[in-house]
Scaffold this motif. Structure first.
Motif, short mmCIF file in Angstrom:
data_model
loop_
_atom_site.label_atom_id
_atom_site.label_comp_id
_atom_site.label_asym_id
_atom_site.label_seq_id
_atom_site.Cartn_x
_atom_site.Cartn_y
_atom_site.Cartn_z
N ASP A 691 0.57 -1.18 0.05
CA ASP A 691 0.02 0.02 0.18
C ASP A 691 0.90 1.38 -0.12
OD1 ASP A 691 -0.90 -0.22 3.46
OD2 ASP A 691 1.05 -0.31 2.44
N GLY A 692 2.24 1.13 -0.16
CA GLY A 692 3.04 2.53 -0.13
C GLY A 692 3.54 2.84 0.91
N VAL A 693 3.22 2.17 2.18
CA VAL A 693 3.40 2.66 3.73
C VAL A 693 4.55 1.69 3.96
CG1 VAL A 693 2.74 3.27 5.83
CG2 VAL A 693 1.06 3.31 4.07
N ASP A 694 5.70 2.55 4.37
CA ASP A 694 6.88 1.93 5.06
C ASP A 694 6.48 1.97 6.62
OD1 ASP A 694 9.01 3.45 2.74
OD2 ASP A 694 8.16 1.83 2.46
N VAL A 695 6.83 0.42 7.19
CA VAL A 695 6.63 0.30 8.58
C VAL A 695 8.07 -0.25 9.04
CG1 VAL A 695 5.42 -0.79 10.21
CG2 VAL A 695 4.33 -0.24 8.30
N LEU A 696 8.72 0.55 9.87
CA LEU A 696 9.82 0.06 10.44
C LEU A 696 9.93 -0.13 11.74
CD1 LEU A 696 12.21 3.07 8.93
CD2 LEU A 696 11.71 0.91 7.97
N LEU A 697 10.54 -1.34 12.24
CA LEU A 697 10.91 -1.65 13.58
C LEU A 697 12.13 -1.29 14.31
CD1 LEU A 697 9.62 -3.37 15.95
CD2 LEU A 697 10.57 -5.44 15.10
N GLU A 698 11.97 -0.67 15.31
CA GLU A 698 13.26 -0.33 16.05
C GLU A 698 13.19 -0.74 17.51
OE1 GLU A 698 13.00 4.17 13.79
OE2 GLU A 698 13.53 3.95 16.01
N VAL A 699 14.12 -1.76 17.68
CA VAL A 699 14.09 -2.47 19.09
C VAL A 699 15.51 -1.99 19.73
CG1 VAL A 699 13.94 -4.59 20.18
CG2 VAL A 699 12.92 -4.43 18.05
N ALA A 700 15.30 -1.51 20.91
CA ALA A 700 16.21 -1.10 21.73
C ALA A 700 17.22 -2.37 22.00
CB ALA A 700 15.97 -0.47 22.91
N ILE A 724 -0.69 0.69 14.42
CA ILE A 724 -0.31 0.52 12.99
C ILE A 724 -1.54 0.68 12.12
CG2 ILE A 724 1.03 -0.94 11.47
CD1 ILE A 724 2.60 -2.02 13.78
N SER A 725 -2.59 -0.04 12.17
CA SER A 725 -3.64 -0.18 11.45
C SER A 725 -4.38 1.11 11.15
CB SER A 725 -4.82 -1.26 11.77
OG SER A 725 -6.07 -1.16 11.12
N ASN A 726 -4.45 1.87 12.29
CA ASN A 726 -5.05 3.07 12.08
C ASN A 726 -4.45 4.14 11.66
OD1 ASN A 726 -7.36 2.40 13.76
ND2 ASN A 726 -6.56 3.12 15.63
N LEU A 735 5.29 6.64 6.36
CA LEU A 735 6.34 5.90 7.23
C LEU A 735 5.78 5.73 8.64
CD1 LEU A 735 9.25 5.07 7.84
CD2 LEU A 735 9.81 7.23 8.59
N ILE A 736 5.78 4.71 8.87
CA ILE A 736 5.38 4.37 10.49
C ILE A 736 6.52 3.76 11.04
CG2 ILE A 736 3.62 3.17 11.84
CD1 ILE A 736 1.88 3.10 9.34
N ARG A 737 6.75 4.10 12.18
CA ARG A 737 7.91 3.54 13.14
C ARG A 737 7.42 3.11 14.32
NH1 ARG A 737 10.94 8.43 15.20
NH2 ARG A 737 12.34 6.84 16.02
N VAL A 738 7.81 1.78 14.48
CA VAL A 738 7.18 0.93 15.81
C VAL A 738 8.68 1.03 16.74
CG1 VAL A 738 6.49 -1.33 16.77
CG2 VAL A 738 5.73 -0.20 14.44
N VAL A 739 8.67 1.59 17.83
CA VAL A 739 9.88 1.68 18.80
C VAL A 739 9.69 0.84 20.00
CG1 VAL A 739 11.33 3.08 19.55
CG2 VAL A 739 10.35 3.90 17.85
N LEU A 740 10.45 -0.20 20.14
CA LEU A 740 10.35 -0.95 21.23
C LEU A 740 11.32 -1.09 22.28
CD1 LEU A 740 8.39 -3.22 22.56
CD2 LEU A 740 9.68 -4.97 21.26
N ILE A 752 4.84 5.72 15.86
CA ILE A 752 4.71 6.87 15.38
C ILE A 752 4.78 7.23 13.94
CG2 ILE A 752 6.45 9.17 15.56
CD1 ILE A 752 8.01 7.68 17.67
N ASP A 753 3.82 8.11 13.39
CA ASP A 753 3.73 8.06 11.97
C ASP A 753 3.67 9.43 11.70
OD1 ASP A 753 0.41 8.20 13.04
OD2 ASP A 753 0.92 9.54 11.50
N ASP A 754 4.08 9.77 10.37
CA ASP A 754 4.14 11.29 9.60
C ASP A 754 2.96 11.58 9.03
OD1 ASP A 754 6.07 10.27 6.54
OD2 ASP A 754 4.48 9.61 7.52
#
Length: 807
Positions: A691-700, A724-726, A735-740, A752-754
């Motif tokens: 769908d053209g949306v980049d989803v990145l996972l950032e794990v400490a 993420i769905s919303n 761009l959607i960033r998932v920070v754990l 976090i989304d832009d």
């Protein structure tokens, strides 16, 4: 089942006709050649006749032998084909029996329908609920089983699933043999070998109890809203990030907004930046840090209003009751000033007032009359007064005034003023300033009297007393006047009504007579604090004349070194409201935990049923079919091969659809490998959508491979998945960033989304979706804090913070 074309005697195979034709040709050639060759080879007629006979028998024997061999081979192949078809039929029947056993062993209703809505399959539980038997239901449609409106609703959902060609879950309320029940029905399309939809399957689970829990929770919400709507005080709730999570209508009005949504989710100091550094800001920080309630009242300079605040902290934030007491404080100030004027007037002389902030001085007309001068306007009074002072006394007057305002030394001075006739008259002046909470003087009053000819101050005294009594009588709260020996000297009508005494009865009592025994130990300490000059606000339990009790707040201030005044407010209704709020919060938390626990249990049961029964049964059926094709595929007739291939495709499609439902119900890898692996798998699977949306996972680094309690991981994953769905569907993000992050005792999750920010309907939740309210309740159920904030550069941050509780 009808015979295939290979078994029909009316239409023999082409190979049989070829054998018959070959036989006829060979017989013709043999007879023709043999008859022509015999006369040429044998001359003797007798021998030629014998040879002809032998020739004919030899032909019959050879052709019979060849025909027998051919017919035996053809018969053998037909027997082998019939045996293969019989084995395939047996395998198909075994698969059907396995599927039937699975459907009959579950407590869920399982069914299948064709395109016209007629039931092809109906397990025992579904038939029990319908009040019939499975055989009676097969071939029927929903109109034959359910009420017209319910049948129309079910049929509409079925058409939607088949039209969209994908599984979907519905809530359906249906009349059954057990009464009206609510079912969570998961329906999916059935396909033929060509991929065309030929019907649908469904699994329905009874969720009536869960719906009842949701109804109870909503009823609790409604009761609490009704209670809070009747509270006179403003009530707001803040989370630990200082964002508003609740406001009642009184708070919305007092904060200058039109509706609660204008402040919900917003940062308090972003909305009211003038409050930073104010006593309110410091008190809120203190309550949050110490986790102890704070009661105070102070002046909010930006609005020039006084507020009384009661701050109750909790690990999740603050609950703040506040009320506008500006009128009460002004009345109290006026009462203090009236008392000041009263004391000054009683001492004799002319009373004057000076507003230190504006510089306006109000001298009584009698003062100017003593000097035979016309009274000047208030703004010119100071200049006119200084012009009349003796040159030697002017510096002393100014110095004495400065020392009183700055150092609070007593203000008392004798000075000379010029009479209109040119003579000097001696005056004595004394005064007292009133200082605000910031230490600055705001008002000063004093007396000036001619010490040459002293005059009585009876008129000023009566005027001051009347003014004080008017304020005293009209104040909305109860007012008590007491001395340092705890005697009740006076009371306004409101206080008399609260306590049930007449003024004559009350003035014969002391404080202990209107307080229950449990409060007596506090009296000496609190009175000592007030008499030391420290304003004091405290909650007390008062005793009425009839013996009943009520809770009240008493604000006490010193009037002079012998007396103090206490303003009493009945807070019984507020106490009931606070208790109702605590009860509501406890009930809401318990309902949320029960609801989420039941949801998780239901999801696990459905997933376990699909995996252990339906999934394994379908896989076993596919293996059996593959084995049949492998063993007998080369000898199968064409139509049987075609049917077997179509059955293999349908079984493979069913296995894929079951696996997709399992992915939706039970997150892959969550139980075995934890949050980071589950999110990585979820993001990887969603990337296939394109769908053209980049989803990145950032794990400490500290969170990589770390595990937390199972319910915490499950709740955090469901909140992250919904966020993420919303963001994908509603925020127009690229761009959607998932920070754990986190450690053994803490977990932090940020999505976090832009995009363009979160839509307003999602803040309150939409039918069929979690929304912000649902995510917040998931967080509450695991003891976590939840927040939604706007990013400085645009977009939205959804955050979840979990902290392990101490032992």
């Amino acid at each position: 089942m009808k015979s295939s074309s290979s078994d029909s005697p009316v239409h023999p195979p082409l190979r049989v006709w070829r054998i018959v034709g070959g036989y006829a040709l060979m017989a013709s050639v043999w007879i023709g050649l043999a008859d022509a060759a015999l006369p040429w080879l044998i001359a003797d007629p007798a021998q030629r006749a014998l040879a002809g006979t032998l020739k004919n028998w030899a032909f019959v024997g050879i052709t019979a032998l060849l025909l027998g061999v051919l017919l035996r081979r053809l018969h053998g192949r037909q027997q082998q084909a019939l045996a293969s078809e019989h084995s395939a039929r047996l395998a198909q029947g075994s698969t059907q029996r396995l599927l039937q056993t699975l459907s009959e062993s579950t407590t869920d209703a399982i069914f299948a329908k064709d395109l016209d809505g007629r039931y092809l399959m109906f397990n025992r539980e579904a038939a029990r609920l319908a009040g019939s038997s499975p055989l009676q239901v097969l071939g029927c449609d929903d109109e034959a089983l359910f009420a017209p409106a319910q049948a129309a609703m079910i049929r509409s959902n079925d058409r939607r699933v088949m039209a969209q060609d994908r599984p979907e879950t519905f809530e359906e309320e249906i009349d059954t043999a057990d009464g009206r029940l609510v079912f969570l029905a998961t329906k999916g399309p059935l396909h033929d070998a060509d991929g065309q939809v030929v019907g649908l399957f469904g699994i329905a689970r009874d969720i009536t109890q869960r719906r009842e829990l949701e109804r109870q929770r909503q009823a609790a919400h409604d009761r609490m809203r009704d209670v809070l709507a009747r509270v006179d005080d403003g009530l707001v709730a803040l989370d630990r990030n200082w964002c508003y999570t609740y406001l009642n209508q009184q708070a919305v009005r007092m904060l200058g907004r039109e509706k609660p949504e204008d402040l919900l989710g917003r940062h308090i100091w972003t909305e009211f930046p003038d409050g930073l550094g104010q006593p309110f800001h410091k008190a809120y920080e203190q309550a949050m840090a110490t986790q102890r309630h704070v009661v105070f009242e102070d002046h909010y300079a930006p609005w020039d209003l006084w507020f009384e605040n009661r701050v109750y902290p909790s690990p999740d934030g603050l609950s703040i009751y506040f009320s506008d007491i500006t009128l009460r404080r002004r009345a109290e100030d006026a009462l203090r000033l009236s008392e000041l004027r009263y004391r000054l007037a009683a001492a004799g002389g002319q009373v004057w007032d000076w507003n230190v902030l504006t510089g306006l001085v109000d001298f009584p007309p009698a003062f100017w009359q003593q000097l035979d001068c016309a009274p000047p306007p208030s703004q010119q009074a100071v200049a006119r007064f200084e012009a009349l002072l003796h040159p030697d006394d002017l510096p002393r007057w100014r110095q004495s005034l400065r020392e009183h305002l700055a150092r609070r030394v007593p203000y008392e001075l004798d000075y000379r003023a010029r009479h209109a006739n040119g003579t000097w008259r001696w005056f004595h002046t004394q005064g007292q300033a009133v200082w605000a909470t910031d230490g600055r003087a705001s008002y000063m009053a004093g007396t000036t009297f001619d010490i040459t000819e002293r005059q009585e101050a009876g008129a000023a005294l009566r005027q001051s007393e009347a003014y004080r009594r008017s304020l005293f009588e009209q104040l909305g709260d109860g007012v008590l006047l007491l001395d340092r020996e705890h005697r009740l000297l006076d009371a306004n009508p409101q206080a008399l009504s609260m306590l049930g005494y007449s003024l004559d009865e009350l003035t014969r009592l002391v404080v202990r007579d209107v307080l229950p025994a449990v409060e007596h130990r506090r009296i000496d300490e609190d009175v000592a604090r007030v008499m030391s000059g420290e304003p004091h606000l405290a909650e007390w339990s008062f005793l009425r004349k009839d013996g009943s009790r009520f809770s009240a707040e008493a604000s006490a201030r010193l009037l002079d070194h012998q007396r103090f005044v206490a303003v009493v407010r009945d807070i019984s209704a507020r106490r009931q409201t606070e208790q109702a709020l605590l009860t509501y919060q406890r009930e809401l938390s318990e309902l949320a935990q029960r609801l989420l626990a039941q949801e998780k249990t239901t999801t696990q049961r459905v997933a376990q049923t699909l995996h252990d029964h339906l999934g394994q049964t379908l896989a076993g059926a596919r293996l059996n079919l593959d084995a049949c094709i492998l063993l007998y595929g080369s000898s199968m007739p064409g139509p049987l091969k075609e049917h077997s291939a179509r059955l293999a495709y349908l079984l493979a499609q069913a296995v894929r659809e079951v696996r997709q439902v399992l992915v939706d119900l039970r997150p892959p890898l969550l139980e075995d490998q934890g949050l980071s692996a589950a999110f990585d798998n979820e993001i990887g699977a969603s990337a296939i959508a394109g769908d053209g949306v980049d989803v990145l996972l950032e794990v400490a680094d500290d969170a990589t491979g770390r595990r937390w309690p199972a319910d915490v991981e499950y709740g955090a994953f469901m909140v992250g998945r919904e966020a993420i769905s919303n963001a994908r569907q509603h925020a127009a993000a690229s761009l959607i960033r998932v920070v754990l992050g986190g450690d053994d005792s803490a977990l932090s999750l940020d999505v976090i989304d832009d995009g363009g920010g979160i839509a307003a309907p999602l803040l309150q939740g939409r039918p069929g979706h979690l929304g912000i309210v649902g995510m917040r309740e998931r967080a509450l159920a695991i003891g976590a804090r939840f927040g939604v904030d706007a990013e400085p550069a645009g977009g939205t941050r959804v955050s979840l913070r979990w902290q392990a509780r101490g032992p």
